[in-house]
Design a protein around this motif. Structure first.
Motif, PDB file in Angstrom:
ATOM      1  N   UNK A 101       0.803  -1.221   0.000  1.00 22.07           N
ATOM      2  CA  UNK A 101       0.000   0.000   0.000  1.00 22.07           C
ATOM      3  C   UNK A 101       0.825   1.254   0.000  1.00 22.07           C
ATOM      4  N   UNK A 102       0.151   2.329   0.197  1.00 26.00           N
ATOM      5  CA  UNK A 102       0.801   3.628   0.139  1.00 26.00           C
ATOM      6  C   UNK A 102       0.446   4.432   1.369  1.00 26.00           C
ATOM      7  N   UNK A 103       1.395   5.157   1.835  1.00 26.64           N
ATOM      8  CA  UNK A 103       1.131   6.076   2.943  1.00 26.64           C
ATOM      9  C   UNK A 103       1.580   7.463   2.523  1.00 26.64           C
ATOM     10  N   UNK A 104       1.198   7.806   1.323  1.00 28.27           N
ATOM     11  CA  UNK A 104       1.681   9.062   0.758  1.00 28.27           C
ATOM     12  C   UNK A 104       1.327  10.249   1.644  1.00 28.27           C
ATOM     13  N   UNK A 105       2.192  11.237   1.563  1.00 26.26           N
ATOM     14  CA  UNK A 105       1.942  12.479   2.275  1.00 26.26           C
ATOM     15  C   UNK A 105       0.876  13.226   1.487  1.00 26.26           C
ATOM     16  N   UNK A 106      -0.206  13.556   2.102  1.00 25.69           N
ATOM     17  CA  UNK A 106      -1.246  14.240   1.339  1.00 25.69           C
ATOM     18  C   UNK A 106      -1.928  15.281   2.217  1.00 25.69           C
ATOM     19  N   UNK A 107      -2.727  16.088   1.559  1.00 27.40           N
ATOM     20  CA  UNK A 107      -3.394  17.151   2.273  1.00 27.40           C
ATOM     21  C   UNK A 107      -4.651  16.664   2.963  1.00 27.40           C
ATOM     22  N   UNK A 108      -5.461  17.637   3.453  1.00 25.30           N
ATOM     23  CA  UNK A 108      -6.681  17.270   4.138  1.00 25.30           C
ATOM     24  C   UNK A 108      -6.683  17.833   5.531  1.00 25.30           C
ATOM     25  N   UNK A 109      -7.428  17.198   6.369  1.00 22.34           N
ATOM     26  CA  UNK A 109      -7.529  17.657   7.754  1.00 22.34           C
ATOM     27  C   UNK A 109      -6.794  16.691   8.667  1.00 22.34           C
ATOM     28  N   UNK A 110      -5.931  17.241   9.465  1.00 18.60           N
ATOM     29  CA  UNK A 110      -5.252  16.438  10.472  1.00 18.60           C
ATOM     30  C   UNK A 110      -5.627  16.973  11.844  1.00 18.60           C
ATOM     31  N   UNK A 111      -5.855  16.065  12.750  1.00 15.89           N
ATOM     32  CA  UNK A 111      -6.218  16.480  14.107  1.00 15.89           C
ATOM     33  C   UNK A 111      -5.218  15.899  15.085  1.00 15.89           C
ATOM     34  N   UNK A 112      -4.681  16.748  15.897  1.00 13.88           N
ATOM     35  CA  UNK A 112      -3.783  16.283  16.960  1.00 13.88           C
ATOM     36  C   UNK A 112      -4.470  16.513  18.314  1.00 13.88           C
ATOM     37  N   UNK A 113      -4.304  15.535  19.149  1.00 17.94           N
ATOM     38  CA  UNK A 113      -4.874  15.639  20.494  1.00 17.94           C
ATOM     39  C   UNK A 113      -3.765  15.412  21.506  1.00 17.94           C
ATOM     40  N   UNK A 114      -3.712  16.249  22.495  1.00 13.25           N
ATOM     41  CA  UNK A 114      -2.799  15.954  23.589  1.00 13.25           C
ATOM     42  C   UNK A 114      -3.448  16.373  24.904  1.00 13.25           C
ATOM     43  N   UNK A 115      -3.094  15.658  25.909  1.00 12.91           N
ATOM     44  CA  UNK A 115      -3.653  15.958  27.235  1.00 12.91           C
ATOM     45  C   UNK A 115      -2.630  15.575  28.278  1.00 12.91           C
ATOM     46  N   UNK A 116      -2.561  16.344  29.312  1.00 12.15           N
ATOM     47  CA  UNK A 116      -1.715  15.901  30.404  1.00 12.15           C
ATOM     48  C   UNK A 116      -2.332  16.282  31.743  1.00 12.15           C
ATOM     49  N   UNK A 117      -2.038  15.443  32.690  1.00  8.50           N
ATOM     50  CA  UNK A 117      -2.504  15.702  34.042  1.00  8.50           C
ATOM     51  C   UNK A 117      -1.286  15.719  34.952  1.00  8.50           C
ATOM     52  N   UNK A 118      -1.215  16.747  35.768  1.00  7.03           N
ATOM     53  CA  UNK A 118      -0.030  16.933  36.605  1.00  7.03           C
ATOM     54  C   UNK A 118      -0.433  17.049  38.068  1.00  7.03           C
ATOM     55  N   UNK A 119       0.413  16.514  38.917  1.00  6.85           N
ATOM     56  CA  UNK A 119       0.225  16.666  40.358  1.00  6.85           C
ATOM     57  C   UNK A 119       1.501  17.245  40.947  1.00  6.85           C
ATOM     58  N   UNK A 120       1.331  18.327  41.705  1.00  7.56           N
ATOM     59  CA  UNK A 120       2.490  18.967  42.318  1.00  7.56           C
ATOM     60  C   UNK A 120       2.345  18.948  43.827  1.00  7.56           C
ATOM     61  N   UNK A 121       3.407  18.568  44.456  1.00  6.11           N
ATOM     62  CA  UNK A 121       3.446  18.551  45.916  1.00  6.11           C
ATOM     63  C   UNK A 121       4.454  19.596  46.372  1.00  6.11           C
ATOM     64  N   UNK A 122       4.002  20.494  47.270  1.00  7.61           N
ATOM     65  CA  UNK A 122       4.883  21.559  47.775  1.00  7.61           C
ATOM     66  C   UNK A 122       5.263  21.220  49.219  1.00  7.61           C
ATOM     67  N   UNK A 123       6.317  20.479  49.413  1.00  4.66           N
ATOM     68  CA  UNK A 123       6.606  19.967  50.765  1.00  4.66           C
ATOM     69  C   UNK A 123       7.046  21.034  51.754  1.00  4.66           C
ATOM     70  N   UNK A 124       7.525  22.189  51.286  1.00  2.74           N
ATOM     71  CA  UNK A 124       8.037  23.196  52.208  1.00  2.74           C
ATOM     72  C   UNK A 124       7.001  24.243  52.591  1.00  2.74           C
ATOM     73  N   UNK A 125       5.858  24.206  51.937  1.00  3.76           N
ATOM     74  CA  UNK A 125       4.859  25.218  52.263  1.00  3.76           C
ATOM     75  C   UNK A 125       4.211  24.898  53.596  1.00  3.76           C
ATOM     76  N   UNK A 126       3.962  25.954  54.346  1.00  2.66           N
ATOM     77  CA  UNK A 126       3.489  25.769  55.705  1.00  2.66           C
ATOM     78  C   UNK A 126       2.049  25.257  55.732  1.00  2.66           C
ATOM     79  N   UNK A 127       1.843  24.272  56.580  1.00  2.00           N
ATOM     80  CA  UNK A 127       0.494  23.788  56.818  1.00  2.00           C
ATOM     81  C   UNK A 127       0.294  23.703  58.323  1.00  2.00           C
TER      82      UNK A 127
END
Lengths: 516, 254
Positions: free
Chosen positions: A46-72
């Motif tokens: 087959x062929x995987x030619x480079x061609x035009x059209x619509x391309x959709x990119x999706x990215x997502x990230x989830x982050x967790x930050x812990x601040x150990x020096x902040x006063x509680x």
């Protein structure tokens, strides 16, 4: 207004892009690729030619930050402040033979809550017409060859709300621009940019990442605003005086009239009225409350001023020109930019004596002429890069600046170890306080198991202040779509320094990213 | 008479030996691809020692013009490497320019030849493996013949010439006598261990040019391998030289 313009532009660009996409034939822009691979022992699939059209990119990230020096309230490490961040990106690329339309959305919790319009990361149309490439829309672009530091990358403002994290491109704010690239020769390019509206940095005025110099300037400004230069003037004192004066007169008149009505002679009535009006439990307290109320109103107005959107007046347009080429192993660039400082200067608040005065205030973005040159070349096994800029202030009351960044990077003959060392300097052209600042950045990185595990350590050190930041990170590629990053960032230095101000903000972070 | 025959045989051997020096064989290897340009669509599979596979779709364009050689490699997928482009210009005088476009930074970055020995985009090829070397970068020794499956091969040892920056101490190649394609290469490190091995799985004639269709580089240190399989190939297609510019590198468009 700005948001409306963005939307109009985005819709226009979308329509134009789609229209062009329909007119073009969706080839890849540099010839047909339909010939068979051959015969004999080949079994092409087959062929995987480079061609035009619509391309959709999706990215997502989830982050967790812990601040150990902040006063509680608790000393338990496990009860340290934990911050969860969710981010989602969507990219649409409408491609045709000679044109494309790019739309990128960058959505996170904070933007959705406070500035949903900022979720539009880029939206622009690009036309390829031989030696001319035209772009129009909300664009993020990079000028200059520096790595960690830049002095020529002036077209886009930056969002410093979370400036420690994220890539330089993530921090960039899209700028409304019309850009023409004229290609000259194999590698030569002349870039002409027109930005109709001002695009400035976004500085956080609350939260964990408020820059100390801004925080200090704001405190001083508030003091000046409310209490005046000598501590007995200013908005607070003015409001107090107005309210106090009004109440005094009102109470005095009422008491005087009552005393006369009850038969007192005018002299006695005046004494009674003065005593009544001078009762601090009545007039002074009311005046204080009124002044406090005025202060609150002033706070709100200042906040509104800080949150004000970029200027949309066409008189605030900017222009840039840049030429780059490669000559025998040397990449060169020359640049001129007529625009504004990206970081605002606070207006003079010492003259403010009423809320109506405050309404007329604006941040000051001085006009500048920036002249720059950059170069990149290899010397032995080293990659060398440098940028040099002279910022000429149009208003000669402000001080010109000479700034540079220079650095090198190389790989070592051990694993895939690479070293990147960059320096940055900024020098005021007059002998003023804080007339120069110099920084060093060092990054040591490696990659193991064919880039599946990438550890790195990066440090940034301010020579004058002796403060620094160190970030140690490991990126794990779990699959082509999934990446896990773990890092720890620490800050050290005096509390009135750039990094030292964040000594309590050391944090550990885990980020899981998905891209498709 | 016997003396004359002996001298004749010696002369013949010398002539034959001269025709089959390691350098000449490698020159013939280099001459197999007689095309001026080529455009290739490649499936790249990164396979770790546990057998898990990560696939990339890569396009390569190459052109020889006015004594200079150009190569452009474009990553089309997956998303985390998409639109990464790599340009090499090898000049007639032996100088080499390499740039990479990093889409996340929207930036073209020059790469020093000193970086050439590091891994190329997480594959088992180094930047220098991808860019290739000039024939004069190595000295060659014909080690004789060896059979590799159905292929009768010359065995050539290539040693970096003085002044050549190479991560390998030497390379031993098996060259098919018929097609003059390299069927196998062992890359030796400074400890004289085989660090990497390149094996050709499939060859074919494409537009009358013998071509390696499928081959794999294996890192013997960690068991990881990178397989390249040509899915589409057109020799001498009309490729605009501006494809091999930093401007194209940045936009991917002409």
């Amino acid at each position: 207004m700005m948001k409306k313009m963005m939307c109009v532009l985005a819709v226009f660009g979308l329509c134009a892009g789609l229209a062009m996409a329909q007119q073009d034939d969706f080839s890849d822009g540099f010839g047909s690729f339909d010939e068979p691979i051959g015969s004999d022992e080949t079994t092409p699939e087959g062929s995987s030619d480079v061609s035009g059209g619509l391309e959709i990119q999706i990215n997502a990230d989830t982050a967790f930050r812990l601040f150990p020096l902040q006063e509680t309230e608790s000393d338990d490490f496990l009860e340290s402040p934990l911050e969860g961040l969710l981010h989602c990106g969507l990219g649409f690329d409408f491609t045709a033979a000679k044109s494309e339309f790019i739309l990128k959305l960058d959505i996170n919790q904070d933007r959705l809550e406070h500035n949903p319009g900022d979720s539009l990361s880029e939206a622009y149309f690009r036309l390829f017409a031989g030696n001319l490439v035209l772009q129009a829309g909300l664009i993020k672009t990079t000028w200059g060859k520096g790595d960690s530091f830049h002095v020529l990358d002036v077209l886009n403002g930056q969002n410093f709300s979370d400036f420690i994290n994220g890539s330089a491109m993530d921090r960039k704010k899209p700028s409304l621009m019309l850009k023409a690239d004229i290609l000259t020769g194999m590698n030569g390019k002349l870039e002409l940019v027109f930005e109709p509206v001002r695009n400035s940095d976004t500085i956080p005025f609350s939260g964990p990442w408020v820059p100390y110099d801004l925080e200090r300037a704001l405190d001083e400004a508030y003091d000046l605003l409310y209490y005046g230069p000598a501590g007995n003037n200013g908005l607070y004192a003015a409001c107090y005086a107005v309210v106090y004066g009004g109440l005094y007169t009102s109470i005095y008149n009422q008491a005087y009239a009552a005393a006369i009505a009850s038969g007192a002679d005018p002299a006695t009535a005046a004494v009674i009225a003065q005593a009544a009006a001078s009762d601090p439990s009545v007039s002074a307290l009311a005046a204080e409350q009124a002044a406090d109320q005025a202060s609150s109103q002033a706070d709100e107005m200042i906040d509104a001023l800080l949150d004000s959107e970029d200027q949309t007046d066409l008189r605030d347009s900017q222009f840039g020109i840049r030429f780059t080429d490669s000559l025998g192993g040397l990449d060169l660039g020359f640049e001129y930019y007529y625009g504004f400082t990206k970081r605002p200067i606070l207006p003079d608040l010492s003259t403010v004596s009423s809320l109506s005065d405050l309404e007329t205030l604006e941040f000051i973005f001085p006009r500048i002429h920036l002249f720059g040159v950059d170069a990149a070349f290899e010397l032995g096994k080293l990659n060398l890069r440098c940028e040099l800029a002279y910022t000429l202030m149009e208003n000669r009351d402000y001080v010109d600046t000479l700034s540079y960044t220079a650095g090198l990077d190389t790989t070592l003959a051990l694993s895939n170890l690479s070293v990147n060392l960059q320096s940055y300097g900024e020098y005021k052209m007059k002998d003023v306080p804080d007339s120069h600042i110099n920084k060093l950045a060092l990054q040591i990185a490696d990659s193991w198991y064919n880039d599946r595990i990438k550890p790195s350590v990066q440090g940034v050190y301010t020579i004058e202040d002796g403060d620094f930041m160190i970030n140690a990170k490991i990126c794990w590629t779990l699959s082509d779509e999934l990446e896990l990053k773990t890092s720890y960032t620490l800050f050290e230095g005096d509390e009135d320094t750039g990094f030292g101000q964040f000594t309590d903000n050391d944090f550990a972070e885990i980020v899981l990213s998905y891209s498709k | 008479m016997k003396k004359t025959v002996f001298i004749f045989i010696l002369l013949c051997m010398a002539v034959l030996a001269g025709a089959q020096t390691g350098r000449e064989i490698m020159e013939k290897c280099n001459a197999v691809d007689s095309s001026v340009s080529a455009r290739t669509l490649v499936l790249m599979e990164l396979v770790d020692k546990n057998g898990s596979v990560s696939s990339r779709q890569v396009e390569q364009l190459s052109l020889d013009q006015d004594g200079d050689s150009y190569s452009m490699i474009i990553f089309h997928s997956p998303a985390n490497v998409k639109d990464t482009r790599f340009l090499t210009s090898k000049h007639e005088d032996g100088a080499k320019d390499q740039w990479i476009y990093l889409p996340a930074l929207k930036k073209v970055r020059r790469i020093a030849s000193g970086e050439g020995n590091s891994s190329f985009m997480g594959t088992d090829f180094s930047y220098n493996d991808i860019a290739g070397n000039n024939i004069d970068d190595y000295t060659y020794e014909n080690l004789g013949e060896e059979q590799l499956g159905a292929y009768s091969c010359w065995k050539i040892r290539s040693t970096p010439a003085a002044g050549t920056d190479s991560q390998y101490r030497y390379v031993v190649s098996l060259v098919d006598k018929n097609s003059f394609l390299i069927m196998k290469q062992d890359f030796y490190n400074d400890r004289e261990e085989i660090e990497k091995t390149l094996e050709t799985d499939k060859i074919a004639r494409v537009q009358d040019i013998w071509t390696r269709i499928k081959f794999r580089m294996t890192n013997n240190q960690n068991g990881h391998s990178t397989m390249l399989e040509i899915k589409k190939l057109v020799y001498d297609s009309d490729i605009n030289i501006r494809v091999f510019s930093t401007n194209f590198l940045e936009t991917g468009r002409l």
